[in-house]
Design a protein around this motif. Sequence first.
Motif, PDB file in Angstrom:
ATOM      1  N   VAL A 145     -33.646 -45.255   4.365  1.00  0.00           N
ATOM      2  CA  VAL A 145     -34.467 -45.993   3.407  1.00  0.00           C
ATOM      3  C   VAL A 145     -34.102 -45.541   2.003  1.00  0.00           C
ATOM      4  CG1 VAL A 145     -36.817 -46.507   2.651  1.00  0.00           C
ATOM      5  CG2 VAL A 145     -36.333 -46.179   5.082  1.00  0.00           C
ATOM      6  N   LEU A 146     -33.667 -46.515   1.172  1.00  0.00           N
ATOM      7  CA  LEU A 146     -33.185 -46.202  -0.163  1.00  0.00           C
ATOM      8  C   LEU A 146     -34.176 -46.569  -1.261  1.00  0.00           C
ATOM      9  CD1 LEU A 146     -29.602 -47.656   0.316  1.00  0.00           C
ATOM     10  CD2 LEU A 146     -30.210 -45.252   0.354  1.00  0.00           C
ATOM     11  N   TYR A 147     -35.068 -47.511  -0.987  1.00  0.00           N
ATOM     12  CA  TYR A 147     -35.950 -47.985  -2.046  1.00  0.00           C
ATOM     13  C   TYR A 147     -37.189 -47.106  -2.150  1.00  0.00           C
ATOM     14  CZ  TYR A 147     -38.999 -49.987   1.566  1.00  0.00           C
ATOM     15  OH  TYR A 147     -39.845 -50.162   2.631  1.00  0.00           O
ATOM     16  N   GLY A 148     -37.866 -47.197  -3.274  1.00  0.00           N
ATOM     17  CA  GLY A 148     -39.092 -46.431  -3.427  1.00  0.00           C
ATOM     18  C   GLY A 148     -39.429 -46.078  -4.856  1.00  0.00           C
ATOM     19  N   GLY A 149     -38.463 -46.141  -5.742  1.00  0.00           N
ATOM     20  CA  GLY A 149     -38.740 -45.756  -7.115  1.00  0.00           C
ATOM     21  C   GLY A 149     -38.130 -44.418  -7.452  1.00  0.00           C
ATOM     22  N   GLU A 150     -38.103 -44.099  -8.730  1.00  0.00           N
ATOM     23  CA  GLU A 150     -37.426 -42.889  -9.201  1.00  0.00           C
ATOM     24  C   GLU A 150     -38.044 -41.603  -8.671  1.00  0.00           C
ATOM     25  OE1 GLU A 150     -37.337 -43.023 -13.419  1.00  0.00           O
ATOM     26  OE2 GLU A 150     -35.770 -44.561 -13.514  1.00  0.00           O
ATOM     27  N   ASP A 151     -39.346 -41.621  -8.392  1.00  0.00           N
ATOM     28  CA  ASP A 151     -40.008 -40.384  -7.964  1.00  0.00           C
ATOM     29  C   ASP A 151     -40.206 -40.306  -6.454  1.00  0.00           C
ATOM     30  OD1 ASP A 151     -41.824 -42.406  -7.817  1.00  0.00           O
ATOM     31  OD2 ASP A 151     -43.495 -41.273  -8.677  1.00  0.00           O
ATOM     32  N   CYS A 152     -39.546 -41.169  -5.712  1.00  0.00           N
ATOM     33  CA  CYS A 152     -39.681 -41.173  -4.253  1.00  0.00           C
ATOM     34  C   CYS A 152     -38.430 -40.626  -3.581  1.00  0.00           C
ATOM     35  CB  CYS A 152     -39.952 -42.583  -3.748  1.00  0.00           C
ATOM     36  SG  CYS A 152     -41.581 -43.209  -4.169  1.00  0.00           S
ATOM     37  N   ALA A 153     -38.645 -39.836  -2.535  1.00  0.00           N
ATOM     38  CA  ALA A 153     -37.525 -39.325  -1.755  1.00  0.00           C
ATOM     39  C   ALA A 153     -36.931 -40.431  -0.899  1.00  0.00           C
ATOM     40  CB  ALA A 153     -38.007 -38.176  -0.863  1.00  0.00           C
ATOM     41  N   TYR A 154     -35.650 -40.322  -0.595  1.00  0.00           N
ATOM     42  CA  TYR A 154     -35.046 -41.185   0.413  1.00  0.00           C
ATOM     43  C   TYR A 154     -35.477 -40.645   1.774  1.00  0.00           C
ATOM     44  CZ  TYR A 154     -31.900 -43.207  -3.120  1.00  0.00           C
ATOM     45  OH  TYR A 154     -31.372 -43.860  -4.197  1.00  0.00           O
ATOM     46  N   LYS A 184     -47.502 -42.405   3.483  1.00  0.00           N
ATOM     47  CA  LYS A 184     -46.675 -41.670   2.534  1.00  0.00           C
ATOM     48  C   LYS A 184     -47.514 -40.721   1.693  1.00  0.00           C
ATOM     49  CE  LYS A 184     -42.455 -42.325  -0.009  1.00  0.00           C
ATOM     50  NZ  LYS A 184     -41.437 -43.290  -0.459  1.00  0.00           N
ATOM     51  N   LEU A 185     -48.737 -41.143   1.366  1.00  0.00           N
ATOM     52  CA  LEU A 185     -49.634 -40.253   0.636  1.00  0.00           C
ATOM     53  C   LEU A 185     -49.988 -39.024   1.463  1.00  0.00           C
ATOM     54  CD1 LEU A 185     -52.133 -42.665  -1.164  1.00  0.00           C
ATOM     55  CD2 LEU A 185     -50.462 -41.136  -2.216  1.00  0.00           C
ATOM     56  N   SER A 186     -50.032 -39.187   2.786  1.00  0.00           N
ATOM     57  CA  SER A 186     -50.390 -38.069   3.652  1.00  0.00           C
ATOM     58  C   SER A 186     -49.313 -36.994   3.683  1.00  0.00           C
ATOM     59  CB  SER A 186     -50.683 -38.562   5.076  1.00  0.00           C
ATOM     60  OG  SER A 186     -49.498 -38.989   5.718  1.00  0.00           O
ATOM     61  N   VAL A 187     -48.089 -37.334   3.266  1.00  0.00           N
ATOM     62  CA  VAL A 187     -46.998 -36.350   3.212  1.00  0.00           C
ATOM     63  C   VAL A 187     -46.395 -36.340   1.813  1.00  0.00           C
ATOM     64  CG1 VAL A 187     -46.436 -36.405   5.666  1.00  0.00           C
ATOM     65  CG2 VAL A 187     -45.429 -38.106   4.150  1.00  0.00           C
ATOM     66  N   LYS A 188     -47.261 -36.429   0.804  1.00  0.00           N
ATOM     67  CA  LYS A 188     -46.772 -36.555  -0.571  1.00  0.00           C
ATOM     68  C   LYS A 188     -45.945 -35.350  -1.017  1.00  0.00           C
ATOM     69  CE  LYS A 188     -51.179 -34.916  -2.512  1.00  0.00           C
ATOM     70  NZ  LYS A 188     -52.301 -35.275  -3.428  1.00  0.00           N
ATOM     71  N   ASP A 189     -46.160 -34.191  -0.392  1.00  0.00           N
ATOM     72  CA  ASP A 189     -45.396 -33.006  -0.785  1.00  0.00           C
ATOM     73  C   ASP A 189     -43.916 -33.152  -0.458  1.00  0.00           C
ATOM     74  OD1 ASP A 189     -47.683 -31.831  -1.704  1.00  0.00           O
ATOM     75  OD2 ASP A 189     -48.060 -30.685   0.124  1.00  0.00           O
ATOM     76  N   ILE A 190     -43.594 -33.947   0.552  1.00  0.00           N
ATOM     77  CA  ILE A 190     -42.184 -34.121   0.914  1.00  0.00           C
ATOM     78  C   ILE A 190     -41.670 -35.522   0.579  1.00  0.00           C
ATOM     79  CG2 ILE A 190     -42.374 -32.432   2.780  1.00  0.00           C
ATOM     80  CD1 ILE A 190     -42.429 -34.740   4.769  1.00  0.00           C
ATOM     81  N   ALA A 191     -42.581 -36.463   0.302  1.00  0.00           N
ATOM     82  CA  ALA A 191     -42.186 -37.850   0.065  1.00  0.00           C
ATOM     83  C   ALA A 191     -41.953 -38.166  -1.406  1.00  0.00           C
ATOM     84  CB  ALA A 191     -43.235 -38.809   0.628  1.00  0.00           C
ATOM     85  N   PHE A 192     -42.421 -37.292  -2.301  1.00  0.00           N
ATOM     86  CA  PHE A 192     -42.236 -37.521  -3.733  1.00  0.00           C
ATOM     87  C   PHE A 192     -41.436 -36.381  -4.333  1.00  0.00           C
ATOM     88  CE2 PHE A 192     -46.059 -39.903  -2.664  1.00  0.00           C
ATOM     89  CZ  PHE A 192     -45.761 -41.144  -3.210  1.00  0.00           C
ATOM     90  N   VAL A 193     -40.585 -36.721  -5.286  1.00  0.00           N
ATOM     91  CA  VAL A 193     -39.688 -35.739  -5.896  1.00  0.00           C
ATOM     92  C   VAL A 193     -39.720 -35.893  -7.416  1.00  0.00           C
ATOM     93  CG1 VAL A 193     -38.161 -35.680  -3.890  1.00  0.00           C
ATOM     94  CG2 VAL A 193     -37.718 -37.323  -5.739  1.00  0.00           C
ATOM     95  N   LYS A 194     -39.157 -34.908  -8.097  1.00  0.00           N
ATOM     96  CA  LYS A 194     -39.046 -34.963  -9.546  1.00  0.00           C
ATOM     97  C   LYS A 194     -37.743 -35.662  -9.912  1.00  0.00           C
ATOM     98  CE  LYS A 194     -39.094 -32.057 -13.689  1.00  0.00           C
ATOM     99  NZ  LYS A 194     -39.153 -30.664 -14.209  1.00  0.00           N
ATOM    100  N   TYR A 200     -37.226 -36.738   5.306  1.00  0.00           N
ATOM    101  CA  TYR A 200     -37.162 -37.021   3.875  1.00  0.00           C
ATOM    102  C   TYR A 200     -36.140 -36.112   3.198  1.00  0.00           C
ATOM    103  CZ  TYR A 200     -41.378 -39.859   4.276  1.00  0.00           C
ATOM    104  OH  TYR A 200     -42.285 -40.835   4.616  1.00  0.00           O
ATOM    105  N   VAL A 201     -35.402 -36.697   2.252  1.00  0.00           N
ATOM    106  CA  VAL A 201     -34.406 -35.927   1.493  1.00  0.00           C
ATOM    107  C   VAL A 201     -34.545 -36.243   0.015  1.00  0.00           C
ATOM    108  CG1 VAL A 201     -32.704 -35.735   3.355  1.00  0.00           C
ATOM    109  CG2 VAL A 201     -32.706 -37.756   1.902  1.00  0.00           C
ATOM    110  N   ASN A 202     -34.299 -35.233  -0.796  1.00  0.00           N
ATOM    111  CA  ASN A 202     -34.344 -35.392  -2.245  1.00  0.00           C
ATOM    112  C   ASN A 202     -33.029 -36.013  -2.719  1.00  0.00           C
ATOM    113  OD1 ASN A 202     -34.258 -34.983  -5.091  1.00  0.00           O
ATOM    114  ND2 ASN A 202     -35.685 -33.283  -4.907  1.00  0.00           N
ATOM    115  N   PRO A 203     -33.060 -37.229  -3.279  1.00  0.00           N
ATOM    116  CA  PRO A 203     -31.806 -37.888  -3.664  1.00  0.00           C
ATOM    117  C   PRO A 203     -31.134 -37.247  -4.876  1.00  0.00           C
ATOM    118  CG  PRO A 203     -33.682 -39.183  -4.408  1.00  0.00           C
ATOM    119  CD  PRO A 203     -34.234 -38.066  -3.574  1.00  0.00           C
TER     120      PRO A 203
END
Length: 373
Positions: free
Chosen positions: A82-91, A44-54, A107-110
């Motif tokens: 996949v729904l879990y991950g925390g507030e700053d994680c994409a689904y 997930k760190l390797s694709v952090k640009d698409i795996a993490f959101v604001k 990956y999608v921005n929830p």
Amino acid sequence: MSHNSIIRKIIVKLHLYTGLILGLIITLICLSGTAIVYKPELEKLSVKDIAFVKPASRTVSPQTLLENVRHEYPQAKINNMVLYGGEDCAYSFRTTFPDEKGRIQIYVNPYTGEVTGVDRYRHKVFQWLYDFHVNLLLKKQGATIVALSGFLLIFLTLSGFLLLPKRRIFSVNRKMGLRAKLFKSHSIIGICTSLFLLVIAFTGSYFGFKKEYQSFFESISAGKAVAPAPKTDKYTGDWVSLDSVLATAQEEFKEGTPTMIFFPKDNTSVFSVRMYQEGDFERTGSNHIYIHPITGKVVAKPMERQTGRREACPLHVLCPLRHFPRALLQNPMDPHKPSRTVSLFHWFLHLGYSPSAETIPFPENISPGNLIA
């Protein structure tokens, strides 16, 4: 020469040569497993640009996210969401494409509904390491070799106990020669790690002989070792929305939090919503709610905490220990917060299934409990 001396010499030879032959395979399994223990985190760190959101105050409905993914990638066959991950994680949606091999995670921005990107697993280093660790890149034959290595590791551990000196096992004399010190270290380390070696080797061997393990445990326990997902009569028509599926699952199991939605594989399969309840060993939860895709009604809910199946069937107690390193990394008061552990202990703990020679520090916004499998 006494009968006991002959038997001891035979055990010594078997222990020695089995260790020499097995040493290379176990070392390779250890090295590859060192990386894949943290495979989800590192990938997930390797694709952090698409795996993490604001984070934002409102989220888009799961059905809208699904429609956006289908619009962007109509060729994708969706396996789960996949729904879990925390507030700053994409689904994300785990998919496969008909014209490509391997798993593809979309990956999608929830919060906005935007498809942020895709992650193709086929050529990723960690996927290669995972396959190498599980089957030595030899598929079924490789999995059998790894499983047999686990049984041989069990033999090495037990035979090592038979060869221990009868007294002063833990005493070390400074006047000892190098060979004696190495033998003493070998004995002490073997004793201290024997329980972990036996458990991890035994449970790791399961993946090469799943049917045999399940048949064995079914013969000594009540019920099936693994409860299969329910099937229904063949159906046709449009599926109910994901919003409805989630609402039904949440209503059925109020104390649980949905973490994943598994999609029907054919026209006799059903939706499966995986639910996390505080205290579950699995980081994504141990409970499943099965929902009919046409009627939207609950088909079954074999929740382990309520049925006691995990306690009734030894396989459910032993097999999940492959995730024990993650349990060590989690705060016992909150499974979604990381804690620290000792790197050397990881190495000894994971020799049989997923070894770790080092502890990888987690960034502040990442924990073992909030990353995709």
